[in-house]
Motif scaffolding. Structure first.
Motif, PDB file in Angstrom:
ATOM      1  N   GLN A 240       0.824  -1.211   0.000  1.00  0.00           N
ATOM      2  CA  GLN A 240       0.000   0.000   0.000  1.00  0.00           C
ATOM      3  C   GLN A 240       0.860   1.265   0.000  1.00  0.00           C
ATOM      4  OE1 GLN A 240      -2.622  -1.039   3.418  1.00  0.00           O
ATOM      5  NE2 GLN A 240      -4.299  -0.628   2.025  1.00  0.00           N
ATOM      6  N   LEU A 241       1.916   1.265   0.791  1.00  0.00           N
ATOM      7  CA  LEU A 241       2.794   2.432   0.858  1.00  0.00           C
ATOM      8  C   LEU A 241       3.502   2.662  -0.473  1.00  0.00           C
ATOM      9  CD1 LEU A 241       4.260   1.995   4.448  1.00  0.00           C
ATOM     10  CD2 LEU A 241       2.902   3.932   3.632  1.00  0.00           C
ATOM     11  N   SER A 242       3.846   1.583  -1.148  1.00  0.00           N
ATOM     12  CA  SER A 242       4.471   1.694  -2.461  1.00  0.00           C
ATOM     13  C   SER A 242       3.513   2.316  -3.477  1.00  0.00           C
ATOM     14  CB  SER A 242       4.919   0.313  -2.950  1.00  0.00           C
ATOM     15  OG  SER A 242       5.480   0.390  -4.246  1.00  0.00           O
ATOM     16  N   HIS A 243       2.254   1.879  -3.441  1.00  0.00           N
ATOM     17  CA  HIS A 243       1.239   2.434  -4.348  1.00  0.00           C
ATOM     18  C   HIS A 243       1.000   3.920  -4.073  1.00  0.00           C
ATOM     19  CE1 HIS A 243      -0.648  -1.816  -5.090  1.00  0.00           C
ATOM     20  NE2 HIS A 243       0.437  -1.589  -5.816  1.00  0.00           N
ATOM     21  N   ILE A 244       0.978   4.283  -2.794  1.00  0.00           N
ATOM     22  CA  ILE A 244       0.761   5.683  -2.430  1.00  0.00           C
ATOM     23  C   ILE A 244       1.922   6.556  -2.907  1.00  0.00           C
ATOM     24  CG2 ILE A 244       0.630   7.288  -0.481  1.00  0.00           C
ATOM     25  CD1 ILE A 244      -1.040   5.188   0.988  1.00  0.00           C
ATOM     26  N   THR A 245       3.143   6.055  -2.741  1.00  0.00           N
ATOM     27  CA  THR A 245       4.324   6.799  -3.191  1.00  0.00           C
ATOM     28  C   THR A 245       4.256   7.076  -4.690  1.00  0.00           C
ATOM     29  OG1 THR A 245       5.697   5.829  -1.446  1.00  0.00           O
ATOM     30  CG2 THR A 245       6.840   6.790  -3.333  1.00  0.00           C
ATOM     31  N   LEU A 248       1.499   9.698  -5.445  1.00  0.00           N
ATOM     32  CA  LEU A 248       1.848  11.060  -5.053  1.00  0.00           C
ATOM     33  C   LEU A 248       2.618  11.813  -6.127  1.00  0.00           C
ATOM     34  CD1 LEU A 248       2.821  10.529  -1.290  1.00  0.00           C
ATOM     35  CD2 LEU A 248       0.991  11.996  -2.141  1.00  0.00           C
ATOM     36  N   ASN A 249       3.234  11.075  -7.048  1.00  0.00           N
ATOM     37  CA  ASN A 249       3.998  11.724  -8.120  1.00  0.00           C
ATOM     38  C   ASN A 249       3.118  12.560  -9.044  1.00  0.00           C
ATOM     39  OD1 ASN A 249       6.478  10.658  -7.286  1.00  0.00           O
ATOM     40  ND2 ASN A 249       6.128   8.747  -8.423  1.00  0.00           N
ATOM     41  N   THR A 250       1.837  12.192  -9.127  1.00  0.00           N
ATOM     42  CA  THR A 250       0.934  12.905 -10.046  1.00  0.00           C
ATOM     43  C   THR A 250      -0.243  13.557  -9.334  1.00  0.00           C
ATOM     44  OG1 THR A 250      -0.262  10.833 -10.455  1.00  0.00           O
ATOM     45  CG2 THR A 250       1.527  11.395 -11.979  1.00  0.00           C
ATOM     46  N   ALA A 251      -0.418  13.288  -8.043  1.00  0.00           N
ATOM     47  CA  ALA A 251      -1.568  13.819  -7.310  1.00  0.00           C
ATOM     48  C   ALA A 251      -1.347  15.271  -6.897  1.00  0.00           C
ATOM     49  CB  ALA A 251      -1.849  12.969  -6.085  1.00  0.00           C
ATOM     50  N   SER A 252      -2.468  15.982  -6.736  1.00  0.00           N
ATOM     51  CA  SER A 252      -2.397  17.367  -6.285  1.00  0.00           C
ATOM     52  C   SER A 252      -3.681  17.712  -5.535  1.00  0.00           C
ATOM     53  CB  SER A 252      -2.221  18.321  -7.471  1.00  0.00           C
ATOM     54  OG  SER A 252      -3.320  18.216  -8.365  1.00  0.00           O
ATOM     55  N   GLY A 253      -3.657  18.844  -4.849  1.00  0.00           N
ATOM     56  CA  GLY A 253      -4.847  19.319  -4.156  1.00  0.00           C
ATOM     57  C   GLY A 253      -5.373  18.370  -3.096  1.00  0.00           C
ATOM     58  N   ALA A 254      -6.704  18.202  -3.092  1.00  0.00           N
ATOM     59  CA  ALA A 254      -7.364  17.378  -2.084  1.00  0.00           C
ATOM     60  C   ALA A 254      -6.925  15.918  -2.155  1.00  0.00           C
ATOM     61  CB  ALA A 254      -8.884  17.470  -2.244  1.00  0.00           C
ATOM     62  N   GLU A 255      -6.716  15.422  -3.374  1.00  0.00           N
ATOM     63  CA  GLU A 255      -6.289  14.037  -3.547  1.00  0.00           C
ATOM     64  C   GLU A 255      -4.914  13.811  -2.931  1.00  0.00           C
ATOM     65  OE1 GLU A 255      -6.269  10.059  -4.565  1.00  0.00           O
ATOM     66  OE2 GLU A 255      -7.909  11.512  -4.487  1.00  0.00           O
ATOM     67  N   ARG A 256      -4.010  14.760  -3.107  1.00  0.00           N
ATOM     68  CA  ARG A 256      -2.669  14.647  -2.536  1.00  0.00           C
ATOM     69  C   ARG A 256      -2.729  14.678  -0.998  1.00  0.00           C
ATOM     70  NH1 ARG A 256       2.509  14.984  -4.082  1.00  0.00           N
ATOM     71  NH2 ARG A 256       4.022  15.745  -2.549  1.00  0.00           N
ATOM     72  N   ALA A 257      -3.555  15.561  -0.475  1.00  0.00           N
ATOM     73  CA  ALA A 257      -3.705  15.647   0.984  1.00  0.00           C
ATOM     74  C   ALA A 257      -4.237  14.338   1.563  1.00  0.00           C
ATOM     75  CB  ALA A 257      -4.642  16.807   1.338  1.00  0.00           C
ATOM     76  N   LYS A 258      -5.199  13.734   0.854  1.00  0.00           N
ATOM     77  CA  LYS A 258      -5.764  12.458   1.293  1.00  0.00           C
ATOM     78  C   LYS A 258      -4.707  11.352   1.278  1.00  0.00           C
ATOM     79  CE  LYS A 258      -9.398   9.113   0.127  1.00  0.00           C
ATOM     80  NZ  LYS A 258     -10.498   8.784  -0.822  1.00  0.00           N
ATOM     81  N   LEU A 259      -3.904  11.323   0.222  1.00  0.00           N
ATOM     82  CA  LEU A 259      -2.849  10.306   0.113  1.00  0.00           C
ATOM     83  C   LEU A 259      -1.792  10.482   1.189  1.00  0.00           C
ATOM     84  CD1 LEU A 259      -2.385  10.210  -3.780  1.00  0.00           C
ATOM     85  CD2 LEU A 259      -3.254   8.352  -2.344  1.00  0.00           C
ATOM     86  N   LEU A 260      -1.422  11.724   1.480  1.00  0.00           N
ATOM     87  CA  LEU A 260      -0.427  11.984   2.516  1.00  0.00           C
ATOM     88  C   LEU A 260      -0.927  11.538   3.891  1.00  0.00           C
ATOM     89  CD1 LEU A 260       0.887  15.492   1.408  1.00  0.00           C
ATOM     90  CD2 LEU A 260       2.183  13.344   1.419  1.00  0.00           C
ATOM     91  N   LYS A 261      -2.226  11.741   4.140  1.00  0.00           N
ATOM     92  CA  LYS A 261      -2.823  11.294   5.400  1.00  0.00           C
ATOM     93  C   LYS A 261      -2.792   9.770   5.502  1.00  0.00           C
ATOM     94  CE  LYS A 261      -7.001  11.801   8.213  1.00  0.00           C
ATOM     95  NZ  LYS A 261      -8.384  12.384   8.273  1.00  0.00           N
ATOM     96  N   GLN A 262      -3.140   9.085   4.413  1.00  0.00           N
ATOM     97  CA  GLN A 262      -3.087   7.619   4.387  1.00  0.00           C
ATOM     98  C   GLN A 262      -1.665   7.129   4.569  1.00  0.00           C
ATOM     99  OE1 GLN A 262      -4.878   6.745   0.585  1.00  0.00           O
ATOM    100  NE2 GLN A 262      -6.929   6.492   1.456  1.00  0.00           N
TER     101      GLN A 262
END
Length: 310
Positions: A240-245, A248-262
């Protein structure tokens, strides 16, 4: 077919039982008062709290002052929690839908006692905050409700349970959170800190949790717990951490914040379970045997480093 109907029937039975005992106790009081001639000193009347049989109320707010604090004053939530506890007992084979009373509390295991609902094979049922395992506690409970009451009323029954537990989210989320956060507390309270189900617990981050039934404990259980569950959970965190990393390379805004929290949550859980694995490994290598005659407290202390605190 529905838990609501079953609960209503049980509630009616409890009420009739209470009223019958109240009537009988008053009559007994009247007889003794008359027999001993103490009419001027005693009255046959009783208060509800004097009746040592359960009464059921919708919530704590509905319990009358005369019964506040009584262990016989039950709420709908108490009854549903009792039902959940029975379901857990069936998952471990302590109880069976096909056998009256206790089905197994030590001794020789009789597979013939279980036909309608088969107990967990390895005596290890994980409790997780997501659907990581096929045989996790929340999933097994849903299967139990489906087995007992049928598939066509499953969602209605899960909602009734969730409403009684008064949690937030979907019925499945409420039930999962109850197992994750509150079931063991209730179990310890009911069994006065002498639990028959033991919760393996890595800590406050919920990196790993699993229940076992102490009467089915075997010396190789911790080795199975470590290799089949702890290691598997660690691998899931890494994936899961690998998928999130990557995301994050392409995420921004609310989606990026959600991924960082996860990512933060999973990282903490991964660190916690890593330390926990070392403790389980140390005990697993010892192939510990327990004697049920030594009692819950003494046996529990042997595994204190890897079990929930009581």
């Amino acid at each position: 077919r529905t838990i609501a109907d079953a609960f209503g029937k049980w509630e009616c039975e409890v009420r009739k039982r209470f009223e019958t005992i109240m009537t009988n106790e008053k009559e007994l009081n009247r007889i003794f008062i008359s027999t001993y001639g103490v009419q001027d000193e005693h009255m046959p009347a009783l208060e509800d709290k004097d009746i040592t049989v359960s009464s059921i109320f919708d919530s704590k707010d509905d319990i009358p002052e005369t019964m506040k604090g009584s262990k016989y004053a039950l709420t709908k939530a108490d009854v549903i929690k009792s039902f959940i506890s029975y379901a857990v007992g069936c998952m471990f084979g302590r109880y069976s839908l096909d056998t009256e009373g206790l089905a197994y509390a030590g001794g020789e295991w009789d597979v013939g006692k279980y036909r309608s609902f088969i107990p967990d094979k390895d005596n290890i049922i994980p409790i997780s905050d997501d659907e990581y395992f096929d045989d996790d506690m929340a999933g097994r409970f849903v299967t139990f409700v489906k087995t007992v009451y049928g598939a066509d009323t499953l969602e209605e029954n899960l909602k009734f349970i969730a409403d009684a537990l008064d949690g937030k989210g979907t019925p499945r989320e409420v039930i999962r959170n109850y197992f994750l956060n509150d079931f063991y507390k209730d179990h310890l309270r009911i069994y006065q800190k002498r639990p028959i189900y033991w919760q393996f617990d890595s800590g406050k981050k919920n990196g790993f949790k699993a229940l076992i039934y102490m009467h089915r404990y075997s010396r190789d259980l911790l080795a199975k717990l470590r290799t089949d569950y702890v290691h598997e959970q660690q691998e899931r965190y890494r994936t899961q951490l690998s998928h999130i990393t990557s995301a994050l390379n392409t995420a921004s805004g609310a989606e990026r914040a959600k991924l960082l929290k996860q990512q933060s949550k999973l990282t903490e859980q991964a660190l916690e379970i890593g330390k926990y694995e070392e403790k389980v490994h140390h005990l697993a290598d010892q192939n510990i045997t327990i004697d049920l005659d030594d009692g819950v407290k003494n046996n529990y202390e042997i595994f204190a480093d890897v079990l929930a605190k009581i």
